[in-house]
Structure formats: structure tokens, C-alpha cells
Enzyme design. Structure first.
Site, PDB file in Angstrom:
ATOM      1  N   ASP A 192      -4.166   4.291   5.483  1.00 27.65           N
ATOM      2  CA  ASP A 192      -4.044   2.944   4.912  1.00 27.65           C
ATOM      3  C   ASP A 192      -2.563   2.592   4.814  1.00 27.65           C
ATOM      4  O   ASP A 192      -2.059   2.189   3.762  1.00 27.65           O
ATOM      5  CB  ASP A 192      -4.704   2.901   3.533  1.00 27.65           C
ATOM      6  N   ASN A 235       1.750   0.436   0.482  1.00 27.62           N
ATOM      7  CA  ASN A 235       1.737   1.879   0.242  1.00 27.62           C
ATOM      8  C   ASN A 235       3.029   2.554   0.693  1.00 27.62           C
ATOM      9  O   ASN A 235       3.074   3.781   0.840  1.00 27.62           O
ATOM     10  CB  ASN A 235       0.535   2.526   0.937  1.00 27.62           C
ATOM     11  N   ASP A 237      -0.267   7.095  -2.092  1.00 28.78           N
ATOM     12  CA  ASP A 237      -1.704   6.821  -2.084  1.00 28.78           C
ATOM     13  C   ASP A 237      -2.362   7.220  -0.764  1.00 28.78           C
ATOM     14  O   ASP A 237      -2.680   6.386   0.082  1.00 28.78           O
ATOM     15  CB  ASP A 237      -1.993   5.356  -2.405  1.00 28.78           C
TER      16      ASP A 237
END
Length: 328
Positions: free
Chosen positions: A203, A208, A220
Site C-alpha cells: 500500500d 504511508n 504501516d
């Protein structure tokens, strides 16, 4: 059946007591951080700096899958990469449990969002991803699923069509448009052929990435999965084809300093973008009974939202039929 309100009993007292039970004595300071899938808090410690505690959504990941993620991030940190591994508690484990909740505790990582239109930042980010993928390629995940057409396209599409989220006037259009889009996704994967799959961040978008004086940090890894390397690159691209090609060129200039990139994966950029669009709508639908979701996404059941999704997927179908994006 998964609890429709999985966090209703996660009170401030429960959170603080959970950390105390795992060997992280709190001083009572607690602030909620932005997160929908899990619940994440910054918590003050009796001694030392505050920590970040992540309470995992019940039923999403197995213990083995969570510990695989922790292990990967620890591997990265041991390779002197700027990743933030979970802290071991009093029993030596990084995964803790309290009153039915599973949670992990992390050092707080500061930083700011980088400007990915800066060529030097793109190249530095590419170097970081190349080093991460070099570690990710050393061994596969065993307990975590991969990024594939079934899990990110076919299954969420079927869920959306079966559960009445799409207004009646757009239901047939969404069914037909997603069917054509997934046909093109399959063709893109066929054109790419058999490409290597490795452990990814999964992701890797701007939210992030935190930038400090030492450069970028990825945070994360909750969506970390097996997949093609391009998955961690394409989400950093924006703008028209020419601009994305320019950005990709700088990313790959840094990336290939540490890890080889297979250009066949460029066939997958728009296919992976399409899968993410379908998966995102399915993710909201599957979480709709969590009270946080209707509050955060009030437009989800509106006709306007689904009209936009049909147009968006129609455009994606056309993009996937075009030649792949090439770096400039």
C-alpha cells in the site's frame, strides 16, 4: 460471523490496560490517529517517548499472518533500512492480546509528506524500494495472501453486486463495466506473462511515506502481500502519461541501483490501478456495519458516487487497451 461493531468495547481504559498488560506502562495520555481498518493510538509512556499502538480488526488476519508482517519489517530494520518494527513485550512477542483484542506496539515515527514531483526525491524513494524488494525477494510469505485478480477484482465485485450497495439505476451498468474491465485486466496479466512475486509493502502511496532529515521511511505494512514489484511503484505516480513516465524514469533510476526491474511489469500498471478501484469499493462495503464507515464515507450509497465509478472504470478499460506506460 464477524462482529458488526468490533471496536465497541475498545474504551480508553481498555487500551491503556492492554498496554500495561504487555509490559508498556502508560502515563494516561492517549490520542487516536487516523485509521479505519484498524484502530491506532499514540500513547504516552511513564518513561521514554510515546509509542503507537495498533489494535487489529478482529477476524481480518490470522496470528501467523500478522507475525509474518512483523518478521518482514524486522528483517528490513536489521538490514539497516528505515522501517519501524513492532516492539517486543514482556513475553518477548510482538503480537499481544487483551480482552479479545490483538495489538502491536511501535516506536513513534515522525516526519512529513514528501513532494513526489521532485526528481531527487523520486530517485531516493526508488533506491529505498529497490533495497526493500531485495529483502522481500529472499523468501515468500506463507500465511499472507497475494495480490491477484480474484481477491482484488472478482470477489469484491461479486460482493458489491450481491449486497445492494449499488443504486438500482447503476447496477446493470456497474456489472457490465466491471466485467469488461476485468477482461482487460486479464489481458494485461497475459501480456506481462509470468513475473516474479515478492514480499511488498502493498500500500505504498504518499500517505504511508514519512520524510525526515535522514530521508524516507515507509510505515504501516498492514497490507503487505506477495505481488509484482510494480505494485509498490505505480501508486507513487500521478498526472498524465508523459508526467507519469518521467516520474517512473526517476524512480527506476534509483530502484535499479539495488534491484533489477522487469519491464514486462509495466503492462500491469493500469490493471493494478483498476483492481485497486474495485477492491476499494468492496472494502468499504464489507466494513459498512462498522459505525466509523458510514460516518467517514457518507457518499458511498449515493447515485453520484456509483455514476463516477462506472465512468472511471470505463476510462480504465480504455487505458488498459493502450500500450503500457514506459519510463522516460
Amino acid at each position: 460471523m464477524m462482529n458488526a461493531t468490533p471496536y465497541s468495547k475498545l474504551t480508553p481504559d481498555c487500551i491503556l490496560n492492554a498496554l500495561d498488560s504487555a509490559g508498556f506502562p502508560c502515563d494516561g495520555r492517549l490520542a487516536a490517529l487516523n485509521s479505519y481498518e484498524n484502530r491506532v493510538y499514540q500513547i504516552g509512556m511513564e518513561e521514554g517517548l510515546p509509542v503507537v499502538a495498533k489494535f487489529y480488526r478482529p477476524g481480518r488476519w490470522s496470528d501467523a499472518a500478522i507475525l509474518e508482517e512483523h518478521g518482514f519489517v524486522r528483517e528490513l530494520a536489521e538490514s539497516e533500512l528505515p522501517a519501524v518494527p513492532a516492539l517486543a513485550g514482556g513475553d518477548g512477542s510482538t503480537l499481544h492480546a487483551y480482552q479479545g483484542f490483538r495489538f502491536a506496539v511501535f516506536p513513534r515515527q515522525g516526519g512529513y509528506a514528501p513532494e513526489f514531483n521532485d526528481d531527487a526525491i523520486l530517485e531516493r524513494m526508488g533506491r529505498l524500494l529497490g533495497r526493500i524488494h531485495a529483502v522481500g525477494a529472499l523468501r515468500p510469505y506463507q500465511a499472507r495472501p497475494g495480490i491477484d485478480i480474484a481477491g482484488f477484482g472478482e470477489e469484491p465485485r461479486a460482493y458489491l453486486l450481491a449486497h445492494g450497495f449499488i443504486p438500482t439505476e447503476f447496477r446493470d451498468a456497474y456489472r457490465d463495466t466491471t466485467e469488461r474491465a476485468l477482461e482487460q485486466v486479464r489481458r494485461c496479466f497475459e501480456r506481462a506473462g509470468e513475473v516474479a512475486r515478492l514480499r511488498l509493502h502493498g500500500d505504498c502511496y504518499a500517505g504511508n511515506v514519512l520524510w525526515t532529515g535522514d530521508g524516507p521511511h515507509l510505515v504501516d505494512f498492514d497490507d503487505s502481500r506477495m505481488g509484482p514489484a510494480i505494485q509498490d511503484l505505480w501508486m507513487l505516480l500521478s498526472g498524465d502519461r508523459i508526467e507519469m513516465g518521467r516520474q517512473l524514469g526517476h524512480l527506476l533510476a534509483g530502484y535499479e541501483t539495488f534491484f533489477d526491474f522487469d519491464p514486462r511489469e509495466l503492462h500491469l500498471v493500469e490493471a493494478l490501478r483498476t483492481l485497486r478501484m474495485i477492491h476499494y469499493a468492496g472494502w468499504i462495503a464489507r466494513r459498512w456495519e462498522d459505525p466509523a464507515f458510514p460516518q467517514a464515507f457518507p457518499w458511498f450509497e449515493s447515485p453520484g458516487y456509483w455514476h463516477e465509478r462506472v465512468l472511471e472504470l470505463h476510462e480504465q478499460t480504455a487505458r488498459m487497451a493502450e500500450p503500457p506506460l514506459w519510463s522516460i
